[in-house]
Design a protein around this motif. Structure first.
Motif, PDB file in Angstrom:
ATOM      1  N   VAL A 174       0.993  -1.368  -0.106  1.00 52.27           N
ATOM      2  CA  VAL A 174      -0.125   0.084   0.081  1.00 52.27           C
ATOM      3  C   VAL A 174       0.814   1.428   0.101  1.00 52.27           C
ATOM      4  CG1 VAL A 174      -1.756   1.368   1.269  1.00 52.27           C
ATOM      5  CG2 VAL A 174      -1.955  -1.223   1.252  1.00 52.27           C
ATOM      6  N   LEU A 175       0.646   2.365  -0.808  1.00 48.61           N
ATOM      7  CA  LEU A 175       1.188   3.391  -0.960  1.00 48.61           C
ATOM      8  C   LEU A 175       0.229   4.413  -0.397  1.00 48.61           C
ATOM      9  CD1 LEU A 175       3.418   4.720  -4.023  1.00 48.61           C
ATOM     10  CD2 LEU A 175       2.259   6.254  -2.410  1.00 48.61           C
ATOM     11  N   LEU A 176       0.582   5.218   0.607  1.00 48.04           N
ATOM     12  CA  LEU A 176      -0.497   6.307   1.054  1.00 48.04           C
ATOM     13  C   LEU A 176       0.460   7.465   1.565  1.00 48.04           C
ATOM     14  CD1 LEU A 176      -0.468   6.096   4.474  1.00 48.04           C
ATOM     15  CD2 LEU A 176      -1.486   3.862   3.675  1.00 48.04           C
ATOM     16  N   ASN A 177      -0.169   8.581   1.573  1.00 51.00           N
ATOM     17  CA  ASN A 177       0.585  10.036   2.017  1.00 51.00           C
ATOM     18  C   ASN A 177      -0.520  10.404   3.123  1.00 51.00           C
ATOM     19  OD1 ASN A 177       1.590  12.365   2.538  1.00 51.00           O
ATOM     20  ND2 ASN A 177       2.460  12.422   0.508  1.00 51.00           N
ATOM     21  N   THR A 178      -1.481  11.382   2.402  1.00 54.96           N
ATOM     22  CA  THR A 178      -2.411  12.021   3.070  1.00 54.96           C
ATOM     23  C   THR A 178      -3.071  11.543   4.543  1.00 54.96           C
ATOM     24  OG1 THR A 178      -2.975  13.254   1.149  1.00 54.96           O
ATOM     25  CG2 THR A 178      -4.492  13.664   2.925  1.00 54.96           C
ATOM     26  N   ALA A 179      -3.489  10.170   4.408  1.00 56.58           N
ATOM     27  CA  ALA A 179      -4.100   9.320   5.573  1.00 56.58           C
ATOM     28  C   ALA A 179      -3.080   9.681   6.854  1.00 56.58           C
ATOM     29  CB  ALA A 179      -4.271   7.927   5.174  1.00 56.58           C
ATOM     30  N   VAL A 180      -1.939   9.472   6.607  1.00 49.57           N
ATOM     31  CA  VAL A 180      -0.922   9.846   7.745  1.00 49.57           C
ATOM     32  C   VAL A 180      -0.774  11.298   8.029  1.00 49.57           C
ATOM     33  CG1 VAL A 180       1.526   9.641   8.397  1.00 49.57           C
ATOM     34  CG2 VAL A 180       0.095   7.570   7.740  1.00 49.57           C
ATOM     35  N   ALA A 181      -0.363  11.855   6.966  1.00 49.24           N
ATOM     36  CA  ALA A 181       0.111  13.497   7.153  1.00 49.24           C
ATOM     37  C   ALA A 181      -0.963  14.238   7.699  1.00 49.24           C
ATOM     38  CB  ALA A 181       0.556  13.895   5.665  1.00 49.24           C
ATOM     39  N   HIS A 182      -2.206  13.887   7.231  1.00 46.23           N
ATOM     40  CA  HIS A 182      -3.285  14.980   7.676  1.00 46.23           C
ATOM     41  C   HIS A 182      -4.156  14.339   8.614  1.00 46.23           C
ATOM     42  CE1 HIS A 182      -3.668  18.111   4.164  1.00 46.23           C
ATOM     43  NE2 HIS A 182      -2.607  17.910   4.756  1.00 46.23           N
ATOM     44  N   ALA A 183      -3.516  13.187   9.187  1.00 48.19           N
ATOM     45  CA  ALA A 183      -4.357  12.653  10.418  1.00 48.19           C
ATOM     46  C   ALA A 183      -3.927  13.653  11.664  1.00 48.19           C
ATOM     47  CB  ALA A 183      -3.826  11.254  10.963  1.00 48.19           C
ATOM     48  N   LYS A 184      -5.015  13.593  12.652  1.00 43.32           N
ATOM     49  CA  LYS A 184      -4.446  14.285  13.927  1.00 43.32           C
ATOM     50  C   LYS A 184      -3.287  14.094  14.570  1.00 43.32           C
ATOM     51  CE  LYS A 184      -9.091  16.025  15.460  1.00 43.32           C
ATOM     52  NZ  LYS A 184     -10.121  15.978  16.402  1.00 43.32           N
ATOM     53  N   ASP A 185      -2.852  12.924  14.831  1.00 43.93           N
ATOM     54  CA  ASP A 185      -1.520  12.331  15.121  1.00 43.93           C
ATOM     55  C   ASP A 185      -1.044  11.670  13.955  1.00 43.93           C
ATOM     56  OD1 ASP A 185       0.474  11.486  16.489  1.00 43.93           O
ATOM     57  OD2 ASP A 185      -0.307  11.328  18.524  1.00 43.93           O
ATOM     58  N   PRO A 186      -0.207  12.107  13.139  1.00 44.06           N
ATOM     59  CA  PRO A 186       0.598  11.544  12.028  1.00 44.06           C
ATOM     60  C   PRO A 186       1.502  10.301  12.727  1.00 44.06           C
ATOM     61  CG  PRO A 186       0.494  13.764  11.649  1.00 44.06           C
ATOM     62  CD  PRO A 186       0.113  13.576  13.104  1.00 44.06           C
ATOM     63  N   ILE A 187       1.954  10.717  13.765  1.00 44.12           N
ATOM     64  CA  ILE A 187       3.007   9.594  14.045  1.00 44.12           C
ATOM     65  C   ILE A 187       2.378   8.362  14.811  1.00 44.12           C
ATOM     66  CG2 ILE A 187       4.798   9.519  15.912  1.00 44.12           C
ATOM     67  CD1 ILE A 187       5.008  12.636  15.961  1.00 44.12           C
TER      68      ILE A 187
END
Lengths: 86, 297
Positions: free
Chosen positions: B241-254
């Motif tokens: 899986v390749l993803l970006n926004t789901a992590v980067a724009h989560a309230k807590d990306p970490i």
């Protein structure tokens, strides 16, 4: 971008274009450049990262050829780097 | 650049970075072209609040491969901060993309620029590219014709092409035939968070492209909104899986980066294990005989 009136006459000093003077286009912007190598142009553009690629008239100039490749007035260059992306 | 434990949320700090689901069962490496990834999550590096948050998210993701974009250098910028100073190049293989390109010719130029930069950085990602040729700026859906042309040209130039595409099974097959090293259908539009919009099409693509070539890499790229979407992608038999926004724009990306790592591994294991069939009615887990009741069925 401000510059002293005489700086645009120095070879290899990019500034905003001086009317009538020799220019090259870097990233769509016209800058004064009397002529020199890709390496000389990069030195004066204040680029601080090694993570760049240079295209001269839509052909990549490999890093090991920067000091052997001449940039002539009217040439079009792209200088690109890495940024975040998905 | 190191991360102070005190900077991390408690759930991450206790586990010192990437959370491993189990000591005993691990997902196997993923081979794409000449590359072998130890983790099946490929993470994007865009849209984080700061380079520092991105750096910590990369650490907790468990990933060893990140995408990156090529853009014009800001002349006379003076800030001196470049994203590569926040990515551990000993750990991460960079996967340069051609995001923002709308025709094959521009995408090919962009790919070559990315290759040149990565050669200078001596990063192993210099020989591959995430090809993305868009056809519409609102939906960000890909242009299949231009994607196909660019795949042919880049493959002929020696690139290992990981091609972003829609969930159209016919286009996916054409991209594979054109020489793509991996085909990467979108679950749904880039950044939409809609998850896997058409699991049936993704299954058809999997059946078709892996029929005589079971190891051909298929990645779900784009649309993931949360961890369960990533797990579903893997349960459909995708390899990563390749993803970006789901992590980067989560309230807590970490923490979300760690959730994605676990979801991808859980989804792979679930697929491998073979799920049970679905039934309209219940099926008791405990024995039906010997119940201390004289109730009639």
């Amino acid at each position: 971008m401000s510059h002293s009136p005489d700086s645009s006459s120095l070879p290899g000093t990019p500034t905003t274009a001086t009317p009538g003077g020799p220019t090259v286009v870097v990233n769509g912007r016209s800058v004064s450049f009397a002529g020199g190598t890709v390496g000389e142009l990069l030195n004066t553009l204040e680029i601080k990262t090694r993570a760049i690629a240079v295209e001269l008239n839509q052909e990549i100039v490999p890093a090991d050829q920067h000091n052997d490749t001449r940039v002539a007035p009217g040439d079009q260059l792209e200088v690109v780097t890495l940024v975040g992306g998905g | 650049m190191t991360i102070e434990q005190s900077q991390l949320p408690a759930v991450v700090a206790e586990n010192e970075g990437a959370v491993q689901p189990t000591q005993a069962i691990r997902t196997p490496p993923l081979k794409i072209g000449s590359h072998t990834l130890s983790n099946r999550l490929i993470l994007g590096t865009g849209r984080y609040d700061s380079f520092e948050t991105m750096q910590r998210s990369l650490q907790t993701s468990g990933s060893d491969c990140v995408t990156i974009a090529v853009r014009q250098e800001k002349l006379h910028d003076g800030s001196g901060r470049n994203i590569i100073d926040f990515i551990n190049l000993d750990r991460f293989t960079l996967l340069p993309n051609t995001a923002g390109c709308y025709d094959a010719a521009t995408a090919v130029r962009c790919a070559k620029m990315g290759r040149e930069i990565l050669k200078r950085l001596e990063n192993p990602g210099a020989n591959w590219v995430k090809l993305e040729v868009l056809g519409d700026s609102r939906s960000l859906l890909p242009d299949p014709i231009e994607s196909l042309k660019a795949t042919e040209r880049l493959a002929a130039d020696g690139f290992e092409v990981l091609c972003y595409t829609s969930d159209d099974p016919i286009v996916a097959r054409r991209l594979k035939d054109a020489g793509a090293a991996a085909v990467m259908p979108a679950g749904s539009p880039i950044g939409s968070g809609l998850g896997i919009a058409n699991p049936n099409h993704l299954s058809i693509i999997r059946d078709d492209l892996k029929r005589d070539d079971p190891d051909f890499p298929l990645i779900v790229d784009a649309g993931v909104g949360t961890a369960s979407d990533a797990a579903i992608a893997m349960e459909l038999g995708y390899d990563g899986v390749l993803l970006n926004t789901a992590v980067a724009h989560a309230k807590d990306p970490i923490v979300m980066a760690s959730a994605m790592n676990l979801a991808v591994q859980a989804g792979w294991m679930a697929r491998k294990s073979g799920r049970i069939g679905k039934s309209r009615y219940g099926s008791a887990s405990s024995p039906e005989i010997g119940v201390i009741s004289d109730r009639q069925k």
